[in-house]
Design a protein around this motif. Structure first.
Motif, short mmCIF file in Angstrom:
data_model
loop_
_atom_site.label_atom_id
_atom_site.label_comp_id
_atom_site.label_asym_id
_atom_site.label_seq_id
_atom_site.Cartn_x
_atom_site.Cartn_y
_atom_site.Cartn_z
N VAL A 10 0.83 -1.21 0.00
CA VAL A 10 0.00 0.00 0.00
C VAL A 10 0.87 1.25 0.00
CG1 VAL A 10 -1.67 1.34 1.34
CG2 VAL A 10 -1.96 -1.14 1.11
N TYR A 11 1.89 1.28 0.86
CA TYR A 11 2.72 2.48 0.96
C TYR A 11 3.68 2.63 -0.21
CZ TYR A 11 0.64 3.68 5.34
OH TYR A 11 -0.27 4.06 6.30
N ALA A 12 4.07 1.53 -0.82
CA ALA A 12 4.87 1.64 -2.04
C ALA A 12 4.08 2.38 -3.11
CB ALA A 12 5.28 0.26 -2.53
N ALA A 13 2.79 2.06 -3.23
CA ALA A 13 1.93 2.73 -4.21
C ALA A 13 1.69 4.19 -3.81
CB ALA A 13 0.61 1.99 -4.32
N LEU A 14 1.41 4.42 -2.54
CA LEU A 14 1.10 5.78 -2.08
C LEU A 14 2.30 6.70 -2.20
CD1 LEU A 14 -0.97 7.66 -0.84
CD2 LEU A 14 -0.31 6.82 1.42
N GLU A 15 3.48 6.18 -1.89
CA GLU A 15 4.65 7.06 -1.93
C GLU A 15 5.20 7.23 -3.34
OE1 GLU A 15 7.10 6.00 1.49
OE2 GLU A 15 5.42 6.52 2.81
N ALA A 16 4.90 6.29 -4.23
CA ALA A 16 5.19 6.53 -5.65
C ALA A 16 4.26 7.62 -6.18
CB ALA A 16 5.00 5.24 -6.45
N ALA A 17 3.00 7.58 -5.76
CA ALA A 17 2.05 8.63 -6.16
C ALA A 17 2.48 9.98 -5.59
CB ALA A 17 0.64 8.27 -5.67
N THR A 18 3.03 9.96 -4.38
CA THR A 18 3.52 11.20 -3.77
C THR A 18 4.57 11.86 -4.64
OG1 THR A 18 3.06 10.40 -1.52
CG2 THR A 18 4.71 12.15 -1.75
N GLU A 19 5.48 11.07 -5.17
CA GLU A 19 6.51 11.63 -6.04
C GLU A 19 5.89 12.24 -7.30
OE1 GLU A 19 9.67 12.08 -5.15
OE2 GLU A 19 8.88 11.31 -3.27
N ARG A 20 4.87 11.59 -7.83
CA ARG A 20 4.22 12.12 -9.03
C ARG A 20 3.46 13.41 -8.73
NH1 ARG A 20 3.14 6.52 -9.72
NH2 ARG A 20 1.00 6.72 -8.96
N MET A 21 2.99 13.57 -7.50
CA MET A 21 2.13 14.70 -7.15
C MET A 21 2.89 15.88 -6.55
SD MET A 21 -1.18 14.48 -7.78
CE MET A 21 -2.28 13.25 -8.48
N ARG A 22 4.19 15.78 -6.44
CA ARG A 22 4.96 16.85 -5.77
C ARG A 22 4.79 18.21 -6.44
NH1 ARG A 22 8.47 15.81 -1.66
NH2 ARG A 22 9.00 13.61 -1.29
N GLN A 23 4.56 18.23 -7.73
CA GLN A 23 4.45 19.50 -8.44
C GLN A 23 3.02 20.01 -8.55
OE1 GLN A 23 7.34 20.99 -9.05
NE2 GLN A 23 8.25 19.12 -8.19
N ASP A 24 2.07 19.22 -8.09
CA ASP A 24 0.67 19.66 -8.16
C ASP A 24 0.45 20.76 -7.13
OD1 ASP A 24 -2.27 18.73 -9.12
OD2 ASP A 24 -2.31 19.36 -7.01
N PRO A 25 -0.19 21.88 -7.51
CA PRO A 25 -0.32 23.01 -6.59
C PRO A 25 -1.15 22.72 -5.34
CG PRO A 25 -1.61 23.37 -8.59
CD PRO A 25 -0.73 22.19 -8.84
N VAL A 26 -2.10 21.79 -5.42
CA VAL A 26 -2.91 21.45 -4.26
C VAL A 26 -2.31 20.28 -3.50
CG1 VAL A 26 -5.15 20.63 -3.45
CG2 VAL A 26 -5.03 22.40 -5.21
N ALA A 27 -2.03 19.20 -4.20
CA ALA A 27 -1.52 17.99 -3.54
C ALA A 27 -0.21 18.26 -2.80
CB ALA A 27 -1.32 16.87 -4.56
N SER A 28 0.63 19.14 -3.36
CA SER A 28 1.93 19.40 -2.75
C SER A 28 1.82 20.02 -1.36
CB SER A 28 2.76 20.31 -3.66
OG SER A 28 2.10 21.56 -3.85
N ARG A 29 0.69 20.64 -1.05
CA ARG A 29 0.51 21.23 0.27
C ARG A 29 0.55 20.18 1.38
NH1 ARG A 29 -4.57 25.48 -0.17
NH2 ARG A 29 -4.05 26.45 -2.18
N PHE A 30 0.20 18.96 1.04
CA PHE A 30 0.07 17.91 2.04
C PHE A 30 1.30 16.99 2.10
CE2 PHE A 30 -4.05 19.25 0.56
CZ PHE A 30 -4.72 19.48 1.75
N ILE A 31 2.19 17.16 1.16
CA ILE A 31 3.34 16.26 1.08
C ILE A 31 4.44 16.71 2.02
CG2 ILE A 31 5.18 15.46 -0.46
CD1 ILE A 31 3.11 15.57 -2.75
N SER A 32 4.89 15.79 2.85
CA SER A 32 6.00 16.05 3.77
C SER A 32 6.84 14.79 3.87
CB SER A 32 5.48 16.41 5.17
OG SER A 32 6.53 16.41 6.11
N ASP A 33 8.13 14.94 3.70
CA ASP A 33 9.02 13.78 3.81
C ASP A 33 9.03 13.20 5.22
OD1 ASP A 33 9.70 13.95 1.14
OD2 ASP A 33 11.49 15.16 1.49
N LYS A 34 8.56 13.97 6.19
CA LYS A 34 8.47 13.46 7.56
C LYS A 34 7.48 12.32 7.69
CE LYS A 34 9.64 17.92 9.68
NZ LYS A 34 9.16 19.00 10.58
N LEU A 35 6.59 12.19 6.73
CA LEU A 35 5.58 11.13 6.76
C LEU A 35 6.04 9.83 6.10
CD1 LEU A 35 2.45 13.27 5.79
CD2 LEU A 35 2.93 12.27 8.05
N THR A 36 7.08 9.89 5.33
CA THR A 36 7.50 8.74 4.52
C THR A 36 7.65 7.48 5.37
OG1 THR A 36 8.65 10.22 3.00
CG2 THR A 36 9.23 7.88 2.91
#
Length: 216
Positions: A50-76
């Motif tokens: 599950v987290y392999a999929a979610l964190e791969a999606a996180t990398e894809r979403m880093r440049q999205d103006p909305v999704a990027s607000r929620f991304i933090s490497d502290k959560l990895t």
């Protein structure tokens, strides 16, 4: 007219689904000490997919103006899951684990929305990580006590880079309330969170039916 903040609407409208998933038979039995160490290992293995999929999606979403607000490497969580599985299963752990049917469907959904829809990504991100920072902390403590772990084996539940989980969650909810989504998009996000809880419940149901196909 009072406008209900999105974080409040999410909490209120997903409360029953959250409780159902949290109280699923497998997790309830695990927390009561009625499941084995192997059962716990199978749970860790499913989390890995599950987290392999979610964190791969996180990398894809880093440049999205909305999704990027929620991304933090502290959560990895992926490095911690990999370390846990190596401790629990040995160096060949990758060859020994496989996704259960519900996990495979869950992963497919994360991959789909995590490639095409910021709101859907945020729904799964919110469901997993805020859960990990809440009830997940209790689960980690119980597993530590039951199976005699120190930190090895429960690294997934340890957020060493987040000193104050409550404050972190408050900021996250503030970001939810600030997103520029219209009412229709907010409804779609709430529906996706409900779907995420359903996937999680089904994952637990698969685990409850037996772990012989989850870990070799």
């Amino acid at each position: 007219m009072n406008v209900i903040p999105l974080s409040t609407a999410l909490r209120e409208r997903t409360r029953d689904a959250h409780s159902t998933s949290e109280g699923a038979g497998f997790m309830s039995a695990l927390l009561k000490g009625e499941r084995s160490r192997d059962d716990y290992i199978s749970l860790v293995a499913q989390h890995y997919f599950v987290y392999a999929a979610l964190e791969a999606a996180t990398e894809r979403m880093r440049q999205d103006p909305v999704a990027s607000r929620f991304i933090s490497d502290k959560l990895t969580r992926l490095p911690a899951l990999e370390a846990d599985l190596e401790f629990l299963l040995g160096a060949d752990w990758r060859e020994r684990i496989s996704p259960l049917p519900a996990t495979a469907e869950y992963v497919a959904r994360i991959e789909q929305v995590g490639s095409t829809w910021a709101g859907g990504f945020v729904a799964h991100h919110y469901t997993r990580y805020l859960g990990d920072l809440s009830g997940g902390q209790h689960i980690g403590r119980v597993m530590k006590r039951q199976f005699g772990f120190d930190t090895n084996g429960i690294g997934f539940y340890i957020f060493a880079d987040i000193a104050d989980p409550t404050a972190f969650k408050d900021v996250y909810r503030d970001e939810l309330d600030a997103v520029p989504w219209d009412d229709a998009e907010k409804e779609r996000v709430i529906a996706e969170v409900l779907l995420a809880y359903d996937f999680n419940t089904r994952l637990f149901d698969d685990l409850a039916r037996g772990t012989e196909h989850a870990v070799a």
